[in-house]
Design a protein around this motif. Structure first.
Motif, PDB file in Angstrom:
ATOM      1  N   ASP A 110       0.833  -1.207   0.000  1.00  0.00           N
ATOM      2  CA  ASP A 110       0.000   0.000   0.000  1.00  0.00           C
ATOM      3  C   ASP A 110       0.872   1.264   0.000  1.00  0.00           C
ATOM      4  N   ILE A 111       1.947   1.245   0.783  1.00  0.00           N
ATOM      5  CA  ILE A 111       2.840   2.418   0.801  1.00  0.00           C
ATOM      6  C   ILE A 111       3.468   2.614  -0.578  1.00  0.00           C
ATOM      7  N   LEU A 112       3.905   1.493  -1.181  1.00  0.00           N
ATOM      8  CA  LEU A 112       4.562   1.577  -2.496  1.00  0.00           C
ATOM      9  C   LEU A 112       3.618   2.105  -3.571  1.00  0.00           C
ATOM     10  N   ARG A 159       9.254  -1.853  -9.483  1.00  0.00           N
ATOM     11  CA  ARG A 159      10.226  -2.949  -9.371  1.00  0.00           C
ATOM     12  C   ARG A 159      10.209  -3.511  -7.944  1.00  0.00           C
ATOM     13  N   MET A 160      10.058  -2.638  -6.962  1.00  0.00           N
ATOM     14  CA  MET A 160      10.023  -3.126  -5.582  1.00  0.00           C
ATOM     15  C   MET A 160       8.743  -3.911  -5.313  1.00  0.00           C
ATOM     16  N   ARG A 161       7.630  -3.440  -5.854  1.00  0.00           N
ATOM     17  CA  ARG A 161       6.383  -4.215  -5.697  1.00  0.00           C
ATOM     18  C   ARG A 161       6.556  -5.609  -6.297  1.00  0.00           C
ATOM     19  N   GLN A 197       6.061  -8.959  -4.086  1.00  0.00           N
ATOM     20  CA  GLN A 197       5.024  -9.955  -4.409  1.00  0.00           C
ATOM     21  C   GLN A 197       5.644 -11.318  -4.672  1.00  0.00           C
ATOM     22  N   LEU A 198       6.798 -11.313  -5.333  1.00  0.00           N
ATOM     23  CA  LEU A 198       7.463 -12.590  -5.633  1.00  0.00           C
ATOM     24  C   LEU A 198       7.910 -13.297  -4.357  1.00  0.00           C
ATOM     25  N   VAL A 199       8.490 -12.547  -3.433  1.00  0.00           N
ATOM     26  CA  VAL A 199       8.983 -13.199  -2.216  1.00  0.00           C
ATOM     27  C   VAL A 199       7.813 -13.667  -1.352  1.00  0.00           C
ATOM     28  N   ALA A 200       6.700 -12.922  -1.381  1.00  0.00           N
ATOM     29  CA  ALA A 200       5.523 -13.351  -0.630  1.00  0.00           C
ATOM     30  C   ALA A 200       4.997 -14.677  -1.192  1.00  0.00           C
ATOM     31  N   GLU A 201       5.000 -14.761  -2.518  1.00  0.00           N
ATOM     32  CA  GLU A 201       4.523 -15.991  -3.181  1.00  0.00           C
ATOM     33  C   GLU A 201       5.447 -17.174  -2.863  1.00  0.00           C
ATOM     34  N   PHE A 216      15.577  -5.643  -3.578  1.00  0.00           N
ATOM     35  CA  PHE A 216      15.499  -6.924  -2.879  1.00  0.00           C
ATOM     36  C   PHE A 216      14.413  -6.903  -1.818  1.00  0.00           C
ATOM     37  N   ALA A 217      13.611  -7.975  -1.810  1.00  0.00           N
ATOM     38  CA  ALA A 217      12.636  -8.202  -0.743  1.00  0.00           C
ATOM     39  C   ALA A 217      12.925  -9.584  -0.178  1.00  0.00           C
ATOM     40  N   GLU A 218      12.887  -9.689   1.133  1.00  0.00           N
ATOM     41  CA  GLU A 218      13.270 -10.942   1.774  1.00  0.00           C
ATOM     42  C   GLU A 218      12.302 -11.297   2.898  1.00  0.00           C
ATOM     43  N   VAL A 219      12.092 -12.585   3.055  1.00  0.00           N
ATOM     44  CA  VAL A 219      11.282 -13.109   4.150  1.00  0.00           C
ATOM     45  C   VAL A 219      12.156 -14.058   4.958  1.00  0.00           C
TER      46      VAL A 219
END
Lengths: 766, 155
Positions: free
Chosen positions: A553-555, A597-599, A603-607, A634-637
């Motif tokens: 939502d912020i993005l 690009r960040m979204r 989304q990819l890392v969430a999936e 980069f997004a990481e979980v």
């Protein structure tokens, strides 16, 4: 396919040229002068550009037997550049990688201009230039074959080191050596490049070219250098930064077994912490003898003013500054105070990250030999340019009388951007007739680093009734003087969520620091990401929203007219080169933050992590974080388990990264991303450099713990290919690992960690 | 003092101060540079060698205790890199900077000698004395499992 957006590297200057010449005994050599300097604005090297004549470099040699030598010009510090740069050339040249031998380039600014290892810049600044070098050589081989066969070039093609004609005729590159030697070189700017769909090496996994030397224990690193008659030495500096030698028992040291020379070094005036420092040099027949003599050394130090500084004092000063009006405003959008008054929920939190040491596993060392008025140096440096310039100045010799051999480095992480160890070895070697190897102990290394600066973020923020982030304030407390920051101690006004919150205030206050600081892997970002993404997580809880959804939502809420960025602050005197936090929204001429690009990676890392769909027991939780730095998204979980007694186990990390259209060497890219992530986990778990009385309290790995096998975990890496020119990977995967871990601990235990390292917290729960 | 011992099968005699650590004898007197210096206090494992078959931190072992001992260093594994562990390290592209890997290989060699098919827990126990600053642990673990498979399939 959609055209690739070119980086500034594509705008090559007119000074570029290319030529071919014969090699004695057969074979041909393709030389080029490629101006990668202007592309390096993303990582501005310090000092003035070279203004002398440039020499074409032999990037490629082709031999009659079909073997091809390709030069790797940049220092290899574990980032895989010794494969990556030659792979780009080899693909456009259209040869098989198995026929390629990689040579390490000697340091020579006149030839290469940029040979630094830092800032994840090798890929963006060399991608187009290296492609052009390979493509130009290939074009000349085609011209030579067409002339030999008397056919149009358009009827010729290449594959695997062979030129082919539509008639079926074939000739190998090796057999074209003499014919190609007289071909006129094409214009590098217009030479035809491959369509990326035809890449055969780029995008394939090629294992490290030095791997066999590594697993068989061959001499390879700076520390392995030996010269005939070489002396081994140590250089003892004041434990307090900025201190000086008053007196030392040199006569006694000279009598110790094996000692050949011992002397006081005054250093340069005024003292610069990244140049020649005052101290005592001890040179002996063996390093152990030098170390044994060192135990008898008594030095009276003048410790100077930094002796009054301490971590406890910095903390107290930070709290004092946080309560006062900020010294300056970095950014102000909208009406923060008004928005906080009307916010449905508000949150306040203070975040802190400590000083850190780089601790590359190969301790600092340099071998130097002053002979016949010329200085020859072998050093594992990340930045030979500034090393050469500074060493020549300290030695009082012209740079042309100084040669630097770039040794493979046992890790860098930014430590070896400063050349203090190179300069001191060169200075000491100039005082004696023998060649000299100066090698630091681990204690020397941990206590004389250029530390990742500590930082404090005093946050407050608010969400509205719909759970939207409407107000944000960060009073950043850091180090510097006036409007200048200590090296790597800055905060970029465009750092996320700047530009995504309607009422946004970013302020800063600084305090003086006598401790040297510098760039460490993902400088700035390595601490800032923890603070920003941790506080965003707190706000997501206040908003009652899922942490991934809250971030999405912020993005989606980019503010229409961002305020003009403040001018980039200058670094403090003695600052490390390239030290700025080049994280955030890309101040200092870097690329702008692209929310789409960040979204995508979020989304990819969430999936991939099955975010929100996995039922986890109490004590186990998932946390998320993202960060943009060094042009990488980069997004990481992290999934972590905290036992009731507080024992932490990191179970698994999922990584999604967007570094453009190509993953040049996938097998190494995965290794690099995994290493970045686990490096972040290590920092979060237990690392802190403590200052007391102006010196570093930590001594070795028992007080500055690095990650161990039992603390490691699986790291699942996924790439999102986007239509952007490829960018670097030494750093950007690191920052979000830390907040993802902290946020996982919150999910597991309800404990919100706002200060690092974790080893100082009780994580137990009932 | 003069000490005679075996390194990689060959007899060596050195004359050095009796408190000289084996690490520095190997590196600076016998010119075997594969064994690395990382911390000097037995914390990092970069200097791991085998002494009489036991994985040992060579920075913590004085030469005065080495008379007649048999030392195996990384150079003594296979100069062509053909032991199962070396092959697995190459196959999986384990190294980043590579500096710690000789020590990792020596600890892993000792592990597989004792435990030919190690579990993850066995690997945690045997390998946690070896620091990799580049944190290539995911691949080190995978390469040890791979080497164990290679060995099992040839037996």
């Amino acid at each position: 396919m959609t055209p690739i957006i070119e980086t500034p590297a594509a705008h090559v200057s007119r000074r570029n040229f290319f030529k071919v010449s014969s090699i004695i005994g057969g074979g041909i050599m393709f030389s080029a002068y490629i101006d990668t300097a202007e592309a390096a604005t993303a990582w501005a090297m310090p000092g003035e550009p070279w203004v002398g004549e440039f020499t074409p470099n032999a990037f490629i040699k082709i031999f009659p037997d079909g073997m091809v030598n390709i030069v790797a010009k940049n220092p290899e510090i574990g980032q895989g550049v010794k494969n990556m740069l030659p792979m780009i050339i080899a693909d456009e040249l259209d040869v098989e990688w198995s026929k390629v031998r990689v040579e390490q380039g000697l340091f020579d600014m006149r030839v290469y201009q940029n040979q630094g290892a830092g800032g994840s810049t090798a890929t963006p600044s060399n991608w187009m230039p290296m492609r052009r070098v390979g493509a130009a050589a290939r074009a000349m081989l085609v011209t030579a074959a067409a002339a030999t066969w008397k056919v149009p070039e358009s009827e010729c093609s290449t594959s695997a080191g062979v030129v082919m004609h539509t008639s079926g005729k074939k000739i190998s590159y090796g057999d074209l050596c003499s014919a190609a030697a007289s071909v006129t070189a094409p214009d590098l700017m217009t030479v035809k490049l491959k369509d990326p769909k035809d890449f055969k090496i780029i995008g394939t996994s090629q294992k490290g070219v030095d791997n066999k030397l590594v697993v068989t224990g061959k001499p390879l690193y700076g520390i392995d250098m030996v010269l005939p008659g070489m002396l081994y030495g140590c250089f003892v500096k004041c434990p307090v930064f900025g201190g000086k030698v008053v007196s030392a028992n040199i006569d006694e040291i000279k009598k110790q077994p094996g000692v050949k020379h011992a002397f006081v070094v005054d250093g340069i005036t005024p003292q610069q912490l990244n140049s020649l420092l005052p101290g005592v040099a001890i040179l002996a027949d063996s390093w152990w003898q030098a170390q044994t003599a060192r135990k008898k050394l008594n030095v009276v130090w003048d410790e100077g003013p930094t002796a009054s500084q301490s971590s406890i004092g910095f903390q107290a000063k930070s709290e004092e500054l946080s309560k006062a009006a900020p010294q300056r405003s970095l950014k102000k959008d909208g009406d923060y105070d008004g928005a906080m008054k009307s916010a449905t929920k508000t949150v306040e939190a203070a975040y802190f990250y400590p000083f850190l040491s780089h601790a590359p596993l190969e301790p600092q060392n340099t071998t130097a030999w002053f002979k016949d008025g010329k200085m020859e140096i072998w050093s594992p440096t990340q930045q030979p340019q500034s090393g050469s310039r500074s060493a020549a100045a300290v030695l009082g010799i012209p740079e042309t009388d100084l040669t630097i051999h770039i040794s493979r480095a046992g890790g860098g992480f930014g430590r070896r951007l400063n050349n203090d160890y190179l300069i001191e070895a060169a200075y000491i070697a100039k005082q004696v007739p023998e060649p000299v190897k100066i090698l630091w102990t681990r204690e020397d290394d941990i206590q004389h680093d250029f530390y990742r600066p500590a930082g404090w973020h005093y946050f407050s923020g608010g969400v509205d009734a719909k759970g939207a982030l409407v107000a944000w304030r960060d009073h950043f407390v850091s180090f510097g003087e006036g409007n200048g920051w200590a090296a790597s101690a800055n905060l970029n006004p465009t750092e996320f969520p700047s530009g995504f919150v309607p009422n946004f205030t970013m302020d800063a206050s600084v305090m003086s620091l006598g401790v040297p600081t510098g760039a460490m892997r993902a400088p700035g970002s390595n601490g800032i990401s923890f603070a920003m993404q941790g506080f965003i997580d707190e706000l997501s809880v206040a908003a009652g929203k899922d942490p991934v959804q809250f971030r999405l939502d912020i993005l989606a809420n980019a503010q229409p007219a961002p305020a003009p960025a403040a001018p980039p602050p200058s670094a403090a005197p003695g600052a490390a080169p390239g030290g700025g936090g080049r994280g955030g929204g890309g101040g200092g001429g870097g690329p702008r933050f692209d929310a789409a690009r960040m979204r995508g990676v979020l989304q990819l890392v969430a999936e991939k992590s099955n975010w929100g769909k996995t039922k986890l027991p109490k004590g186990t939780g998932m946390g998320v974080g993202f960060h943009f730095s060094h042009s990488g998204y980069f997004a990481e979980v992290v999934q972590a388990t905290v036992a009731k007694d507080g024992t932490l186990k990191v179970d698994k990390v999922w990584v999604a990264g967007d570094i453009g259209s190509q993953i040049i060497n996938p097998i190494h890219a995965e290794n690099q991303a995994q290493g970045c992530v686990l490096d972040g986990i290590a920092q979060a778990i237990g690392q802190e450099i403590t200052i007391d009385k102006g010196r570093v309290v930590n001594t070795n790995f028992q007080t500055f713990p690095l990650l161990r096998m039992r603390q490691s975990c699986p790291v699942d890496v996924h790439w999102l290919r986007s239509e952007n020119a490829p960018t670097g990977l030494g750093e950007p995967a690191m920052p979000p690992a830390i907040p993802a871990l902290i946020n996982a601990i919150y999910a597991a235990t309800g404990k919100r960690i706002r200060t690092l390292p974790l080893s100082k917290h009780d994580l137990s729960w009932t | 003092m003069s000490v005679t011992f075996k390194v990689n099968g060959a007899s060596k005699t050195v004359d050095v101060a009796d408190d000289t650590p084996l690490l520095w004898v190997l590196r600076d007197h016998l010119d075997l540079k594969g064994t690395k210096f990382g911390c000097g206090i037995g914390q990092c494992g970069a200097c791991t060698v085998h002494i009489n078959g036991v994985a040992t931190r060579s920075c913590q072992r004085r030469i005065s205790t080495m008379a007649n001992a048999e030392v195996l260093t990384v150079e003594g594994l296979s100069p062509e890199g053909t032991t199962p562990l070396q092959r697995a390290w190459l196959e999986l592209d384990v190294p980043q900077c590579g500096y710690c890997q000789a020590g990792q290989l020596m600890s892993a060699t000792a592990l597989l000698k004792k435990t030919p098919k190690p579990t993850d827990a066995d690997i945690d126990t045997a390998m946690s004395g070896n620091i990799c600053r580049c944190t290539t642990y995911v691949r080190i673990r995978a390469a040890i499992h791979r080497a164990a498979e290679m060995t099992a399939s040839t037996n």
